[in-house]
Design a protein around this motif. Structure first.
Motif, short mmCIF file in Angstrom:
data_model
loop_
_atom_site.label_atom_id
_atom_site.label_comp_id
_atom_site.label_asym_id
_atom_site.label_seq_id
_atom_site.Cartn_x
_atom_site.Cartn_y
_atom_site.Cartn_z
N ALA A 28 -16.26 15.08 -55.92
CA ALA A 28 -16.94 13.80 -56.10
C ALA A 28 -17.47 13.29 -54.77
N ARG A 39 -17.93 10.21 -52.57
CA ARG A 39 -17.26 8.91 -52.50
C ARG A 39 -18.07 7.84 -51.78
N LEU A 63 -14.46 3.07 -46.71
CA LEU A 63 -13.70 3.78 -47.74
C LEU A 63 -12.21 3.44 -47.69
N TRP A 102 -10.23 5.19 -45.77
CA TRP A 102 -9.57 6.48 -45.58
C TRP A 102 -8.75 6.49 -44.29
N ARG A 135 -10.46 16.37 -48.61
CA ARG A 135 -11.46 15.40 -48.19
C ARG A 135 -12.33 15.99 -47.10
N GLU A 152 -14.74 14.35 -51.89
CA GLU A 152 -13.31 14.45 -52.19
C GLU A 152 -13.09 15.33 -53.41
N GLU A 163 -11.68 16.15 -56.80
CA GLU A 163 -11.23 15.34 -57.94
C GLU A 163 -11.29 16.20 -59.19
N THR A 184 -22.73 10.06 -59.61
CA THR A 184 -21.83 9.26 -58.78
C THR A 184 -21.37 8.05 -59.59
N ILE A 187 -19.96 4.27 -55.80
CA ILE A 187 -19.62 4.81 -54.49
C ILE A 187 -19.79 3.75 -53.41
#
Length: 354
Positions: free
Chosen positions: A10, A12, A72, A74, A140, A174, A176, A341, A344
């Protein structure tokens, strides 16, 4: 045709960073009265962001990546792969991804990869990086794509100078399980590649004192147009309006993609004439074909993600989007892709600050 299906990956988020200096096409000094206005009308480009001598690809990529990671939420230690695609590396003998890896403070176990590609670079690199996530234990990844292509242009060229701007982008990917599949169709027509090649300065034709002087004059804008390599505009136009629609139509046929259900057809921002011609051949309404040309020009490999960020970020942030994209040019080559998407992260375009 090289068809590719990628599952369980996906997108992100996408971010873009441009240098602060802006050149207005109407103010380019060598145009006669009324000439600049005709160029703007035919290309759709009014201004471009230009990197000065102290701004390199790693600077713009770092800013785009740092902002996207922050947006994000992250943790940097969760990133397993950093890939970077450019034609304008900071150094000849050091991968530019290494420089961004250091500035971001990523862990030593991160895999760093560099790709060398032109206008189709985002799609080509996306197909490679997403395939790695799909087939491995990588969870990731950050894909950084862009150029400071204005530094390569003949500053005296009435044809190329008003086209090209500078930008770098970051795309977060990422793994998924069950994510909608991505589909790609990439190809190369290498016998036509000389239409865009800069022949001097590589190892095939190293600079001599004479050709280096010509190159420095070209970049400084003191060279006449006939003395330097310039792209063959008609060859590129013919390639774009024939090969590109065929590649996208074959992609849709191969994977049973319904063009009427596509939300956005995002094309490499070569110029408005080419984009309009391709959209017409795809029978895609104008409202589904976003443009980032007016403010940013042709930003080569960064143009597709930059257009998403600058022209339709609200739609990508706030809903489920079906995108058909195509980058084309250098090689001559093309990379077309279809992906979906869902809400996002898309920060506003970043203006680089030193």
């Amino acid at each position: 045709m090289a068809f590719l299906k990628v599952e369980n990956v996906a997108i992100r988020g996408i971010s873009a960073c441009v240098p602060p200096s802006v050149e207005e096409n109407k103010d380019i000094p060598f145009y006669a009265p009324g000439e600049a206005e005709k160029i703007i009308a035919s290309t759709g480009i009014e201004r471009r962001h230009i990197a000065g001598p102290d701004i390199c690809v790693s600077d713009l990529c770092y800013s785009a990546a740092e902002r996207l990671i922050e947006a994000l939420g992250w943790e940097k230690d969760s990133i397993d792969l950093l890939a970077l695609c450019t034609q304008n590396p900071d150094y000849r003998n050091q991968p530019t991804s290494f420089l961004v890896h250091e500035r971001l403070g990523l862990k030593e176990s991160v895999m760093c990869l560099d790709f060398f590609h032109g206008c189709p670079g985002w799609v080509m690199s996306l197909s490679s990086v997403s395939s790695m996530l799909s087939a491995s234990g990588i969870k990731r990844a950050l894909l950084l794509v862009g150029d400071t292509v204005s530094k390569d242009q003949n500053q005296a060229s009435h044809e190329s100078r008003p086209l090209f701007g500078d930008c770098c982008t970051a795309t977060a990917l990422e793994f998924e399980k069950g994510a909608p599949a991505m589909f790609f169709n990439n190809g190369t027509m290498s016998d036509g590649g000389k239409a865009l090649i800069l022949t001097q300065g590589g190892y095939r034709h190293p600079y001599t004192h004479e050709t280096l002087d010509i190159e420095l004059a070209r970049r400084a804008g003191t060279l006449s147009e006939g003395q330097a390599d310039d792209m063959d505009g008609m060859d590129v136009f013919s390639f774009a309006i024939t090969k590109v629609p065929k590649a996208m139509k074959k992609l849709c046929a191969e994977y049973e993609i319904n063009l009427e259900e596509v939300d956005h057809l995002v094309l490499h921002q070569a110029n408005k004439l080419i984009i309009d011609a391709i959209a017409k051949r795809m029978k895609m309404p104008n409202e589904k074909v976003p443009l980032g040309l007016r403010e940013y020009g042709n930003t080569t490999s960064a143009s597709i993600p930059l257009t998403i960020v600058s022209a339709c970020s609200e739609e990508y942030r706030n809903g489920h989007q079906k995108s058909l994209v195509c980058g084309f040019g250098t090689g001559l080559s093309w990379g077309s892709a279809y992906f979906e998407t869902n809400h996002i992260v898309v920060p506003e375009v970043i203006i680089y600050k030193q």
